[in-house]
Design a protein around this motif. Structure first.
Motif, mmCIF file in Angstrom:
data_model
loop_
_atom_site.group_PDB
_atom_site.id
_atom_site.type_symbol
_atom_site.label_atom_id
_atom_site.label_comp_id
_atom_site.label_asym_id
_atom_site.label_seq_id
_atom_site.Cartn_x
_atom_site.Cartn_y
_atom_site.Cartn_z
ATOM 1 N N HIS A 1 2.633 13.977 -10.077
ATOM 2 C CA HIS A 1 3.648 14.977 -9.849
ATOM 3 C C HIS A 1 3.303 15.470 -8.303
ATOM 4 C CE1 HIS A 1 5.512 15.176 -13.707
ATOM 5 N NE2 HIS A 1 4.399 14.845 -13.983
ATOM 6 N N GLN A 2 3.087 14.655 -7.470
ATOM 7 C CA GLN A 2 3.164 14.729 -5.916
ATOM 8 C C GLN A 2 3.872 14.065 -5.219
ATOM 9 O OE1 GLN A 2 -1.304 14.416 -5.341
ATOM 10 N NE2 GLN A 2 -1.796 16.591 -6.307
ATOM 11 N N ALA A 3 4.361 14.543 -3.998
ATOM 12 C CA ALA A 3 5.040 13.814 -3.146
ATOM 13 C C ALA A 3 3.952 13.489 -1.991
ATOM 14 C CB ALA A 3 6.226 14.517 -2.543
ATOM 15 N N VAL A 4 3.976 12.071 -1.444
ATOM 16 C CA VAL A 4 3.009 11.889 -0.538
ATOM 17 C C VAL A 4 3.743 11.480 0.540
ATOM 18 C CG1 VAL A 4 1.596 10.861 -1.918
ATOM 19 C CG2 VAL A 4 3.117 9.354 -1.253
ATOM 20 N N GLU A 5 4.989 11.355 0.652
ATOM 21 C CA GLU A 5 5.870 11.071 1.835
ATOM 22 C C GLU A 5 6.590 12.454 2.422
ATOM 23 O OE1 GLU A 5 6.439 8.385 3.680
ATOM 24 O OE2 GLU A 5 5.260 6.849 2.368
ATOM 25 N N SER A 6 6.728 12.376 3.657
ATOM 26 C CA SER A 6 7.656 13.716 4.279
ATOM 27 C C SER A 6 8.851 14.016 3.797
ATOM 28 C CB SER A 6 7.326 13.869 5.852
ATOM 29 O OG SER A 6 6.277 13.640 6.318
ATOM 30 N N LEU A 7 9.656 13.006 3.677
ATOM 31 C CA LEU A 7 10.954 12.941 3.144
ATOM 32 C C LEU A 7 11.002 13.430 1.628
ATOM 33 C CD1 LEU A 7 14.030 12.362 4.049
ATOM 34 C CD2 LEU A 7 13.914 10.259 3.017
ATOM 35 N N CYS A 8 10.035 12.894 0.883
ATOM 36 C CA CYS A 8 10.214 13.456 -0.563
ATOM 37 C C CYS A 8 9.684 14.796 -0.724
ATOM 38 C CB CYS A 8 8.881 12.500 -1.222
ATOM 39 S SG CYS A 8 9.349 10.615 -1.181
ATOM 40 N N LYS A 9 8.979 15.169 0.048
ATOM 41 C CA LYS A 9 8.613 16.719 0.119
ATOM 42 C C LYS A 9 9.661 17.604 0.394
ATOM 43 C CE LYS A 9 3.690 15.849 1.456
ATOM 44 N NZ LYS A 9 2.651 15.930 2.650
ATOM 45 N N LYS A 10 10.762 17.014 1.073
ATOM 46 C CA LYS A 10 11.974 17.693 1.578
ATOM 47 C C LYS A 10 13.270 17.382 0.546
ATOM 48 C CE LYS A 10 9.907 18.169 5.879
ATOM 49 N NZ LYS A 10 10.159 17.855 7.506
ATOM 50 N N CYS A 11 12.908 16.771 -0.448
ATOM 51 C CA CYS A 11 14.104 16.424 -1.470
ATOM 52 C C CYS A 11 14.166 17.205 -2.562
ATOM 53 C CB CYS A 11 13.822 14.730 -1.806
ATOM 54 S SG CYS A 11 15.103 13.987 -3.021
ATOM 55 N N GLY A 12 15.443 18.001 -2.666
ATOM 56 C CA GLY A 12 15.627 18.604 -3.714
ATOM 57 C C GLY A 12 15.646 17.914 -5.191
ATOM 58 N N TYR A 13 16.074 16.797 -5.027
ATOM 59 C CA TYR A 13 16.132 15.962 -6.241
ATOM 60 C C TYR A 13 15.265 15.752 -6.802
ATOM 61 C CZ TYR A 13 17.700 12.345 -9.293
ATOM 62 O OH TYR A 13 17.775 11.374 -10.226
ATOM 63 N N ALA A 14 13.769 15.348 -6.312
ATOM 64 C CA ALA A 14 12.791 15.366 -6.715
ATOM 65 C C ALA A 14 12.131 16.478 -7.256
ATOM 66 C CB ALA A 14 11.811 14.740 -5.789
ATOM 67 N N LYS B 1 0.936 -1.136 0.150
ATOM 68 C CA LYS B 1 0.022 0.094 0.039
ATOM 69 C C LYS B 1 0.784 1.190 -0.066
ATOM 70 C CE LYS B 1 -3.818 2.052 2.521
ATOM 71 N NZ LYS B 1 -4.695 2.147 3.785
ATOM 72 N N ARG B 2 1.932 1.318 0.800
ATOM 73 C CA ARG B 2 2.664 2.382 1.094
ATOM 74 C C ARG B 2 3.445 2.820 -0.294
ATOM 75 N NH1 ARG B 2 7.104 3.719 5.802
ATOM 76 N NH2 ARG B 2 7.001 6.000 5.613
ATOM 77 N N ALA B 3 3.925 1.579 -1.067
ATOM 78 C CA ALA B 3 4.722 1.713 -2.295
ATOM 79 C C ALA B 3 3.721 2.229 -3.323
ATOM 80 C CB ALA B 3 5.350 0.289 -2.704
ATOM 81 N N LYS B 4 2.645 1.695 -3.419
ATOM 82 C CA LYS B 4 1.826 2.106 -4.286
ATOM 83 C C LYS B 4 1.125 3.594 -4.340
ATOM 84 C CE LYS B 4 -0.064 -0.395 -7.067
ATOM 85 N NZ LYS B 4 0.227 -0.643 -8.557
ATOM 86 N N ALA B 5 1.206 4.097 -2.928
ATOM 87 C CA ALA B 5 0.969 5.408 -2.818
ATOM 88 C C ALA B 5 1.979 6.379 -3.312
ATOM 89 C CB ALA B 5 0.352 5.604 -1.343
ATOM 90 N N ILE B 6 3.307 5.960 -2.955
ATOM 91 C CA ILE B 6 4.442 6.585 -3.333
ATOM 92 C C ILE B 6 4.363 6.781 -4.954
ATOM 93 C CG2 ILE B 6 6.888 7.023 -3.725
ATOM 94 C CD1 ILE B 6 6.843 5.450 -0.935
ATOM 95 N N TYR B 7 4.375 5.527 -5.650
ATOM 96 C CA TYR B 7 4.228 5.455 -7.244
ATOM 97 C C TYR B 7 3.205 6.378 -7.601
ATOM 98 C CZ TYR B 7 4.309 3.234 -11.713
ATOM 99 O OH TYR B 7 4.340 3.199 -13.087
#
Length: 279
Positions: A258-271, A246-252
């Protein structure tokens, strides 16, 4: 298909780069039994196996055997290294010649070392020999905007060592057959304590890559250095179970929109930014 897996064969490093995230996890290296078990689970599911997430892979005593087993499993082995141990692992690497080696030439300045001449002589002699056996070499200078005062010296040494004209290509140069130099901005790891970026984002996490930490924790990408976005454990779950969780599918699905669902992804300059770094 997940094309790339970043497998942390050790989280131990011989350097302490100022740009590196580092880890608070206990020091650990994969045993031969661990590696063989994980490789068996990955066989038929990936094309490239990177021996890195954190840690210096040239520290691992079984690196040569890991390369051999990976190639026998029809997976292409790739090493990312700071290059300071090449002299010690020279024969082992030449004998087993991995598919590709990324060498972070910016590592020395990030550790306030000044032995660039000796370091570059070793690197250059090595890449000349192993590239002739077909191994691709990517020399990284991911330090624009900081820690780049030795770049001119590096380019001079390379130009003196290779008689060919450097051919400009995407974010760098082709030095000669099988040898490239890659230039990018100073690399910054995502941090859960960073501010969130605004705007649309995109990442290839779970689209073409996964990461596996040294304890077997599976993460979506090569930048989750602490396992914050754990999707399961390769010792307890199949790869299908992990990437279809479920978590992997939500990230994908989030990155598809073009949305980040995880806190770390929301703070990643690379993404958040145009892709500056290549593997």
């Amino acid at each position: 298909m997940i094309k790339k897996c970043y497998l942390e064969i050790t989280n131990i490093c011989n350097m302490s780069c100022s740009f590196c995230h580092g880890t608070k996890r206990p020091p650990k290296s994969l045993t031969m039994e661990d590696f063989s078990y994980i490789l068996n689970k990955l066989k038929g599911n990936i094309k490239y196996l990177y021996y890195h997430l954190l840690g210096e892979p040239l520290l691992h005593k079984d690196l040569g055997e890991f390369i051999k087993l990976t190639k026998e499993s029809d997976i292409l082995p790739i090493i990312t290294t700071n290059g300071t141990l090449i002299d010690e692992r020279y024969d082992d690497l030449i004998k087993n010649n991995p598919y590709k080696i990324n060498i972070s030439l910016h590592s020395l300045e990030a550790n306030n070392r000044d032995d660039y001449d000796k370091y570059l002589d070793i690197v250059i002699n090595f890449i000349k020999e192993i590239s002739n056996k077909g191994t691709l070499i990517n020399l990284r200078l991911w330090n624009e905007g900081g820690l780049n005062s030795n770049n001119n010296l590096i380019f001079k040494k390379l130009k003196d060592a290779f008689s060919s004209e450097f051919i400009e290509c995407y974010n760098g140069y082709k030095i000669t057959k099988n040898i490239y130099i890659d230039i990018a901005s100073k690399f910054d790891w995502p941090d859960i304590n960073n501010n969130e970026f605004e705007g649309s984002v995109f990442c290839y996490a779970l689209r073409d890559q996964i990461g596996i930490l040294v304890d077997g924790t599976v993460v979506p990408c090569c930048l989750d250095a602490e396992g914050i976005m754990s999707l399961g454990n390769i010792y307890n779950n199949s790869l299908d179970e992990i990437i279809n969780s479920k978590r992997a599918k939500a990230i994908y699905d989030g990155f598809t929109n073009h949305q980040a669902v995880e806190s770390l992804c929301k703070k990643c300059g690379y993404a958040n930014e145009t892709k500056k770094y290549r593997n």
